[in-house]
Motif scaffolding. Sequence first.
Motif, PDB file in Angstrom:
ATOM      1  N   LYS A 232       0.731  -1.319  -0.049  1.00 41.23           N
ATOM      2  CA  LYS A 232      -0.039  -0.178  -0.148  1.00 41.23           C
ATOM      3  C   LYS A 232       1.072   1.161  -0.060  1.00 41.23           C
TER       4      LYS A 232
ATOM      5  N   SER B 231      -2.740   0.274  -4.303  1.00 43.97           N
ATOM      6  CA  SER B 231      -2.174  -1.121  -3.774  1.00 43.97           C
ATOM      7  C   SER B 231      -1.629  -1.618  -4.956  1.00 43.97           C
ATOM      8  N   PHE B 232      -0.447  -2.630  -4.766  1.00 41.09           N
ATOM      9  CA  PHE B 232       0.232  -3.323  -5.646  1.00 41.09           C
ATOM     10  C   PHE B 232       0.462  -4.599  -5.143  1.00 41.09           C
ATOM     11  N   LYS B 233       0.303  -5.418  -5.887  1.00 37.32           N
ATOM     12  CA  LYS B 233       0.449  -6.904  -5.610  1.00 37.32           C
ATOM     13  C   LYS B 233       1.632  -7.457  -6.657  1.00 37.32           C
TER      14      LYS B 233
ATOM     15  N   GLY C 239      -3.537  -4.691  -9.276  1.00 45.45           N
ATOM     16  CA  GLY C 239      -3.242  -3.525  -8.303  1.00 45.45           C
ATOM     17  C   GLY C 239      -3.530  -2.355  -9.358  1.00 45.45           C
TER      18      GLY C 239
END
Length: 158
Positions: free
Chosen positions: A65, A74-76, A95
Amino acid sequence: MRIQCRSVYRKRLEAVVEIKSSADKVYSLISREHHNVPKASSDNIHDVAVHEGDWETSGSIKLWKYTIDGTVESFKEKVEIDDANKKVSLTALDGHVLEKYKSYKIIFQVIPKSNQGANVAKITLEYEKHNESDQLPNNYFNVVVNIIKDIDAHLIAS
């Protein structure tokens, strides 16, 4: 006959940042200690959590985050760690960034000083636009560069 297709929208941004702290400590933090990044760069990164795997293994998946242009996103990502070359790759799986770009990959490489030179961190952002008219990811890239600078300052202060 073999035909190789290459997208005209695939691009990369690169920067080299001089670091004053230990190259080994910077590499350790960006490869296996992502949980400490929010401490080092709290203006940019708010949280990092393991989604699959662990903090130290290539192939592990983490959720980040962060704030970009005043908005929390957000970023996965899936991490790949190359200890021999002190290189870490974060490939976007999901994300906000993938709403804007077809693909997104951050590559960090820490290069220890040789002779009289300085330690440096090479940062590469590989991305693919959905359309040629899409904006360049300069704002994302600037945040990533600032995170490395924050990590360096944090390590110097500790």
